[in-house]
Motif scaffolding. Structure first.
Motif, PDB file in Angstrom:
ATOM      1  N   UNK A  90       8.598   3.529   1.246  1.00  0.00           N
ATOM      2  CA  UNK A  90       8.193   2.211   0.750  1.00  0.00           C
ATOM      3  C   UNK A  90       6.704   1.990   0.998  1.00  0.00           C
ATOM      4  N   UNK A  91       6.220   2.342   2.176  1.00  0.00           N
ATOM      5  CA  UNK A  91       4.802   2.171   2.475  1.00  0.00           C
ATOM      6  C   UNK A  91       3.948   2.986   1.505  1.00  0.00           C
ATOM      7  N   UNK A  92       4.325   4.236   1.255  1.00  0.00           N
ATOM      8  CA  UNK A  92       3.574   5.078   0.323  1.00  0.00           C
ATOM      9  C   UNK A  92       3.560   4.498  -1.080  1.00  0.00           C
ATOM     10  N   UNK A  93       4.721   4.013  -1.543  1.00  0.00           N
ATOM     11  CA  UNK A  93       4.809   3.419  -2.880  1.00  0.00           C
ATOM     12  C   UNK A  93       3.987   2.141  -2.957  1.00  0.00           C
ATOM     13  N   UNK A  94       3.954   1.382  -1.886  1.00  0.00           N
ATOM     14  CA  UNK A  94       3.151   0.159  -1.854  1.00  0.00           C
ATOM     15  C   UNK A  94       1.671   0.496  -1.952  1.00  0.00           C
ATOM     16  N   UNK A  95       1.227   1.453  -1.157  1.00  0.00           N
ATOM     17  CA  UNK A  95      -0.188   1.853  -1.176  1.00  0.00           C
ATOM     18  C   UNK A  95      -0.602   2.426  -2.526  1.00  0.00           C
ATOM     19  N   UNK A  96       0.343   3.063  -3.219  1.00  0.00           N
ATOM     20  CA  UNK A  96       0.054   3.632  -4.536  1.00  0.00           C
ATOM     21  C   UNK A  96       0.151   2.588  -5.647  1.00  0.00           C
ATOM     22  N   UNK A  97       0.547   1.379  -5.320  1.00  0.00           N
ATOM     23  CA  UNK A  97       0.637   0.321  -6.310  1.00  0.00           C
ATOM     24  C   UNK A  97       1.884   0.378  -7.171  1.00  0.00           C
ATOM     25  N   UNK A  98       2.897   1.132  -6.769  1.00  0.00           N
ATOM     26  CA  UNK A  98       4.129   1.255  -7.544  1.00  0.00           C
ATOM     27  C   UNK A  98       5.200   0.249  -7.124  1.00  0.00           C
TER      28      UNK A  98
ATOM     29  N   UNK B  65       5.793  -3.666  -5.055  1.00  0.00           N
ATOM     30  CA  UNK B  65       5.238  -4.859  -4.418  1.00  0.00           C
ATOM     31  C   UNK B  65       6.200  -5.283  -3.315  1.00  0.00           C
ATOM     32  N   UNK B  66       5.706  -5.399  -2.118  1.00  0.00           N
ATOM     33  CA  UNK B  66       6.529  -5.819  -0.993  1.00  0.00           C
ATOM     34  C   UNK B  66       6.294  -7.307  -0.785  1.00  0.00           C
TER      35      UNK B  66
ATOM     36  N   UNK C 209       1.986  -6.201   7.214  1.00  0.00           N
ATOM     37  CA  UNK C 209       1.141  -6.916   8.172  1.00  0.00           C
ATOM     38  C   UNK C 209       1.865  -8.052   8.863  1.00  0.00           C
ATOM     39  N   UNK C 210       2.930  -8.575   8.242  1.00  0.00           N
ATOM     40  CA  UNK C 210       3.666  -9.682   8.852  1.00  0.00           C
ATOM     41  C   UNK C 210       4.480  -9.229  10.054  1.00  0.00           C
ATOM     42  N   UNK C 211       4.609  -7.928  10.246  1.00  0.00           N
ATOM     43  CA  UNK C 211       5.349  -7.397  11.388  1.00  0.00           C
ATOM     44  C   UNK C 211       4.797  -7.973  12.690  1.00  0.00           C
TER      45      UNK C 211
END
Length: 173
Positions: free
Chosen positions: A3-11, A13-14, A19-21
Motif C-alpha cells: 500500500x505504501x509503495x502504491x501510494x508513493x507511486x500515485x496509484x 489514495x489513502x 503520517x496520522x500514525x
C-alpha cells in the motif's frame, strides 16, 4: 509495504494517511511525558494541561500499577472506540491483575485516570480532530453515557468562524 509503495507511486489514495500514525498512537502521548524536560516551557504547559500522564507500559513499575489500580487506565496503543481500554477503578483486582499480566509491552500504555467533564445528563463528549496539511479541518465527536466505546453516539460537529473563512479565501473577503 504494498500500500505504501502504491501510494508513493500515485496509484492509490489513502484516506487516513500514514503520517496520522503519530497522532493516533497513544505511545506519542507517553513520548511527551517521558521527554517532558526536552520541550519548551510553553509546550510543557500544554502537555501538563491537555495530555493525561501517559507512560509506555514497559516503563512503569508493575508493582505501582498493581498497588494503585484506581489511579490508572491501561490501553493498547491503537485501541479504537474504547476497545482494549481497561479502567482500573471499574474492574476487580483479579481482572486488573490479569490485564497487567496479559498486556503486551511495546503495544500498551498506562495512563493516569482523570475524571472526564460531564454534561447535565452525565454524558461525556470526546473530540477527535481531523488534521489536513498540518491544519485542523474538522472534528469527530462521540457522546457516551459511560466509558466511550462502540455504543457511543457519533455527533456531527460544525466548526465555523471568521478566521476560518479568511483562511479559506486567502484573507481577501
Amino acid at each position: 509495504g504494498v500500500v505504501l509503495g502504491a501510494t508513493l507511486a500515485g496509484r492509490v489514495a489513502v484516506v487516513n494517511p500514514f503520517g496520522s500514525v503519530l497522532t493516533q498512537n497513544k505511545r506519542s502521548m507517553a513520548f511527551c511525558w517521558e521527554r517532558f524536560s526536552e520541550f519548551s516551557m510553553a509546550a510543557q504547559g500544554a502537555i501538563g494541561r491537555l495530555i493525561p500522564e501517559t507512560r509506555r507500559l514497559e516503563c512503569v513499575d508493575a508493582a505501582e500499577l498493581s498497588r494503585a489500580k484506581d489511579e490508572w487506565v491501561v490501553k493498547s496503543d491503537y485501541g479504537c472506540e474504547g476497545d482494549e481500554v481497561i479502567v482500573g477503578r471499574d474492574v476487580t483486582s483479579a481482572v486488573w491483575a490479569e490485564t497487567l499480566r496479559m498486556a503486551r509491552p511495546g503495544r500498551w500504555v498506562a495512563q493516569r485516570w482523570f475524571d472526564a467533564r460531564r454534561d447535565a445528563t452525565g454524558r461525556t463528549t470526546n473530540f477527535g480532530v481531523y488534521v489536513v496539511a498540518g491544519c485542523a479541518r474538522g472534528i469527530f465527536s462521540r457522546v457516551a453515557e459511560g466509558a466511550t466505546d462502540s455504543a457511543a453516539r457519533a455527533v456531527p460537529t460544525l466548526v465555523s468562524g471568521e478566521e476560518e473563512e479568511k483562511s479559506n479565501h486567502g484573507g481577501t473577503e
